[in-house]
Design a protein around this motif. Sequence first.
Motif, PDB file in Angstrom:
ATOM      1  N   ILE A 101      -3.813   3.165   6.129  1.00 35.53           N
ATOM      2  CA  ILE A 101      -3.879   1.697   6.120  1.00 35.53           C
ATOM      3  C   ILE A 101      -5.246   1.230   5.629  1.00 35.53           C
ATOM      4  O   ILE A 101      -5.360   0.224   4.911  1.00 35.53           O
ATOM      5  N   PHE A 102      -6.326   1.967   5.996  1.00 31.45           N
ATOM      6  CA  PHE A 102      -7.670   1.620   5.512  1.00 31.45           C
ATOM      7  C   PHE A 102      -7.679   1.465   3.992  1.00 31.45           C
ATOM      8  O   PHE A 102      -8.431   0.662   3.439  1.00 31.45           O
ATOM      9  N   SER A 122      -9.084  -9.165   2.112  1.00 31.89           N
ATOM     10  CA  SER A 122      -8.312  -8.722   3.271  1.00 31.89           C
ATOM     11  C   SER A 122      -6.831  -8.604   2.925  1.00 31.89           C
ATOM     12  O   SER A 122      -6.411  -8.934   1.820  1.00 31.89           O
ATOM     13  N   TYR A 123      -6.049  -8.155   3.890  1.00 29.04           N
ATOM     14  CA  TYR A 123      -4.632  -7.893   3.642  1.00 29.04           C
ATOM     15  C   TYR A 123      -3.808  -8.175   4.893  1.00 29.04           C
ATOM     16  O   TYR A 123      -4.352  -8.622   5.918  1.00 29.04           O
ATOM     17  N   VAL A 124      -2.500  -7.929   4.816  1.00 23.81           N
ATOM     18  CA  VAL A 124      -1.596  -8.152   5.951  1.00 23.81           C
ATOM     19  C   VAL A 124      -0.906  -6.831   6.284  1.00 23.81           C
ATOM     20  O   VAL A 124      -0.475  -6.106   5.384  1.00 23.81           O
ATOM     21  N   GLU A 125      -0.805  -6.540   7.567  1.00 27.04           N
ATOM     22  CA  GLU A 125      -0.141  -5.310   8.005  1.00 27.04           C
ATOM     23  C   GLU A 125       1.147  -5.662   8.750  1.00 27.04           C
ATOM     24  O   GLU A 125       1.314  -6.803   9.229  1.00 27.04           O
ATOM     25  N   PHE A 126       2.033  -4.691   8.838  1.00 26.53           N
ATOM     26  CA  PHE A 126       3.323  -4.860   9.521  1.00 26.53           C
ATOM     27  C   PHE A 126       3.549  -3.638  10.396  1.00 26.53           C
ATOM     28  O   PHE A 126       3.328  -2.506   9.944  1.00 26.53           O
ATOM     29  N   ALA A 127       3.956  -3.852  11.641  1.00 25.69           N
ATOM     30  CA  ALA A 127       4.126  -2.731  12.564  1.00 25.69           C
ATOM     31  C   ALA A 127       5.443  -2.830  13.322  1.00 25.69           C
ATOM     32  O   ALA A 127       5.834  -3.910  13.770  1.00 25.69           O
ATOM     33  N   ALA A 185      -4.133   7.873  14.338  1.00 28.90           N
ATOM     34  CA  ALA A 185      -5.188   8.096  13.349  1.00 28.90           C
ATOM     35  C   ALA A 185      -4.616   8.342  11.952  1.00 28.90           C
ATOM     36  O   ALA A 185      -5.133   7.819  10.961  1.00 28.90           O
ATOM     37  N   GLY A 186      -3.547   9.116  11.866  1.00 28.85           N
ATOM     38  CA  GLY A 186      -2.962   9.414  10.558  1.00 28.85           C
ATOM     39  C   GLY A 186      -2.461   8.166   9.850  1.00 28.85           C
ATOM     40  O   GLY A 186      -2.634   8.013   8.630  1.00 28.85           O
ATOM     41  N   ASN A 187      -1.829   7.268  10.597  1.00 26.06           N
ATOM     42  CA  ASN A 187      -1.362   6.006  10.021  1.00 26.06           C
ATOM     43  C   ASN A 187      -2.554   5.145   9.584  1.00 26.06           C
ATOM     44  O   ASN A 187      -2.609   4.635   8.466  1.00 26.06           O
ATOM     45  N   ASN A 231       0.852  -1.190   0.000  1.00 26.36           N
ATOM     46  CA  ASN A 231       0.000   0.000   0.000  1.00 26.36           C
ATOM     47  C   ASN A 231       0.891   1.244   0.000  1.00 26.36           C
ATOM     48  O   ASN A 231       1.705   1.428   0.905  1.00 26.36           O
ATOM     49  N   THR A 232       0.709   2.104  -1.008  1.00 26.66           N
ATOM     50  CA  THR A 232       1.551   3.296  -1.138  1.00 26.66           C
ATOM     51  C   THR A 232       0.862   4.575  -0.659  1.00 26.66           C
ATOM     52  O   THR A 232       1.442   5.661  -0.747  1.00 26.66           O
TER      53      THR A 232
END
Length: 303
Positions: free
Chosen positions: A292-293, A254-259, A286-288, A215-216
Amino acid sequence: MTTSPDKLMLLDEVMNGLMSRYRERVPDVSGVVNALMDEGVIGSAGEIENDHIAFRTMGVPNLGIQSFEKIFLHYGYQKRDFYNFAEKKLTAYWYAPPEPRFPRIFVSELRVHELSERAQAIIHSYTDTVTADPVDGLNLDDAAAVDAFLHQPLWRTPTLADYQTLLAESEYAAWVIYNRYYLNHFTVSVHNLKPGYHTIQDFVAFLERRGFRLNTAGGVVKTSPDGVLLQASTVAQMLDAEFAGGETHRIAGSYVEFAERRVLPQFAHLPPDQIRREHRRDGFEAGNADKIFESTFTSQTHQ
């Protein structure tokens, strides 16, 4: 407040059910795990810490956050910060787990009343068939029943025309009208991986090297103003969805997130082997999250 062993065992079962179906539906999950194993970063999927999972809901009578949260509050989760996403017309909260081995939970809802009358009418034509809070009729001490509930349709299958009308106004609305409570994403805690993979920049480089689409929106890496919460995500997998009347169309799943949760300044003196979850940045930004949404939005999936 401590949570009983029985409740924790139930929570384990519910989480296992969620993750097993999510893995089946989102090939990137196995793709990321297999790539990490291939590079010798982990020996098994169980070594990955799940930072958080996320759900999307509709803010309408009998549904939304006020209904959904009852499930996880029952298992000892505690409600934390409120978030407002004005442009996307979303409200969200995050929930802290009863024990650190469980993921945080992020639950959002669409403020349906802020949409156009046409979009509201479409949504209510589906959700108004839910005439009582479905969680109130659920035995929360039956993990199999809860797992089934989280994967069952709450309203009839939408028509493709309704889906596309909603998509034009609110991509979030379109996602929920079809996917309902399906797990939206799970999140790899990269800071607990070995050097070379334990910063978001290193991890993103690894993902790009292995050919994952990221996601860019707002940049590949989304960084909180305090600089200690950094996030990235894959672009949602496209699914062949069957709509009412048998029409099929490819839609975002759906997707995968990394933190990466960096150590807070007041704990910077601690040696690495003494750093625990409470020493790192908690909560969300909130900004992040706003960017991500967009992992499920056509601006990303159609690139």
